[in-house]
Design an enzyme around this catalytic site. Structure first.
Site, short mmCIF file in Angstrom:
data_model
loop_
_atom_site.label_atom_id
_atom_site.label_comp_id
_atom_site.label_asym_id
_atom_site.label_seq_id
_atom_site.Cartn_x
_atom_site.Cartn_y
_atom_site.Cartn_z
N LYS A 256 25.63 -69.36 -78.77
CA LYS A 256 24.71 -68.60 -79.63
C LYS A 256 23.24 -68.82 -79.30
O LYS A 256 22.43 -67.92 -79.45
CB LYS A 256 24.99 -68.89 -81.10
CG LYS A 256 24.61 -70.29 -81.52
CD LYS A 256 24.97 -70.50 -82.98
CE LYS A 256 24.41 -71.83 -83.43
NZ LYS A 256 25.20 -72.44 -84.50
N ARG B 104 26.24 -76.45 -96.08
CA ARG B 104 26.20 -75.07 -95.59
C ARG B 104 27.60 -74.52 -95.87
O ARG B 104 28.03 -74.55 -97.03
CB ARG B 104 25.79 -75.02 -94.11
CG ARG B 104 25.25 -73.63 -93.71
CD ARG B 104 24.77 -73.55 -92.27
NE ARG B 104 25.86 -73.59 -91.32
CZ ARG B 104 25.70 -73.53 -89.99
NH1 ARG B 104 24.50 -73.45 -89.47
NH2 ARG B 104 26.74 -73.55 -89.18
#
Ligand SMILES: *Cc1c(COP(=O)(O)O)cnc(C)c1O
Length: 355
Positions: free
Chosen positions: A36, A129
């Protein structure tokens, strides 16, 4: 090749990758190589596969689509958007999940596409998260997944040192092993993968702090930039894998303090200036549209970044020992955020070298 140019040293990335593959294998751990930070670049993904990585992972389905020709398993890192379930199933083999609503959608889509999708159920061990936090929720979700036909609970995973900046430890990762054992006892399901985090977990290699049972790490920053926890360089890895080169479009002597009554800058901030008299200032043709000025630093440490606007980077080059002219270029190191945005900007030319 035109500027701004991001030079990418594939050889160093491959070196990092094969070193981490070997070191992990000795500890019974397989690596999912995360692309990513390089915007799912197929050339870099292929080099990871060439160095022995069997799973390529990315947070965006669009990036996995770009990688569909590469022969390896594809893992989707970001918890999927329910609205994207069809493409998630089309382009991924393994998906990190936490919401049963979305898992059901994936199972439906997988049924339509005649596939079985492997799931890694994310457990939140305190970084806050993604992931299920309470044991009751975890067990309920596992029970529901077991009822679905086109998804398989391949494993459990956790992510640390991202949002809450929680430092991975043996004690934290042992909780994942305990949950695996509980699921095995209650449901007779063997979750074969325990995915113990990102590059922040590599520090646990050093003193054998990775608990038995953890058999996967998802590594991006360490492979691509040679860095781990707190963005610190990892011993033995190459950190200078990317160099940015930008062209000087103006080079003038000017005052260091603006003239006139000051309002807000192009981004709505009120900048402050110290009067250092007349300075030599270079403008490079790269801006915030490509990279945040705080995320790059000149190789020449006598050059200072003064600031930037959308398309301009302004530098103080007075103290540089090089004699610079308009049309010359200035080279910069880049950090994680810099790499991410430069790789994403279509205005930055990517120059791969493999020699
Ligand atoms: C980004 C990400 C990773 C890789 O993190 P690095 O610090 O680049 O190694 C791993 N897992 C998840 C879920 C991620 O979002």
């Amino acid at each position: 090749m035109p500027y701004p140019k991001l030079k990418i040293d594939i050889k160093k990335i491959k070196y990092n990758s094969s070193r981490l593959v070997k070191e992990s294998a000795r500890k019974g751990i397989k690596i999912a190589g995360v692309t990513k930070v390089v915007c799912g670049n197929p050339y870099i993904a292929q080099s990871l596969v060439d160095s022995g990585i069997e799973i390529i992972a990315d947070s965006r389905v669009e990036n996995l689509e770009k990688l569909k020709e590469i022969k390896c398993k594809k893992m989707l890192l970001r918890i999927p958007m329910p609205s994207q379930a069809d493409d998630v199933v089309r382009y991924s083999d393994i998906v990190l999940v936490s919401e049963i609503f979305t898992i059901k959608k994936l199972s439906e889509q997988a049924s339509n596409q005649n596939k079985i999708i492997d799931l890694i159920l994310m457990i939140d061990l305190g970084d806050l998260r993604e992931g299920l936090f309470y044991e009751k929720e975890i067990l309920e979700t596992v029970a529901e997944i077991a009822q679905l036909k086109n998804v398989k609970l391949l494993g459990l995973g956790t992510n640390l040192s991202c949002y809450g900046a929680v430092i991975p430890s043996k004690e934290i990762l042992e909780k994942l092993v305990l949950i695996k054992n509980k699921i095995s006892n209650l449901f007779n399901i063997d979750t074969e993968i325990l995915s113990g985090g990102n590059s922040g977990s590599i520090r646990l290699f050093e003193d054998n702090q990775i608990p038995d049972g953890i058999n996967q790490l998802r590594l991006g920053a360490s492979i691509i930039l040679g860095i781990g926890i707190d963005h610190l360089p990892i011993n033995g890895l190459s950190a200078d894998t990317f160099i940015l080169e930008a062209e000087i479009i103006e080079l003038r002597k000017k005052p260091s303090k603006p003239i006139g009554k000051q309002g807000l800058d192009a981004f709505g901030n009120k900048p402050s200036f110290i009067d250092m008299g007349i300075r030599s200032k270079a403008i490079c043709a790269i801006g915030r549209q490509d990279v945040n000025p705080e995320d790059v630093s000149p190789l020449d440490d006598k050059i200072n970044i003064l600031g930037g606007s959308s398309d301009h980077l302004i530098l103080d080059v007075t103290d540089s020992e090089k004699s610079l002219s308009v049309g010359d270029t200035i080279k910069f190191r880049v950090n994680y955020g810099g790499c991410l945005s430069l790789m994403t900007s279509p205005y930055v030319y990517k120059d791969f070298s493999d020699s």
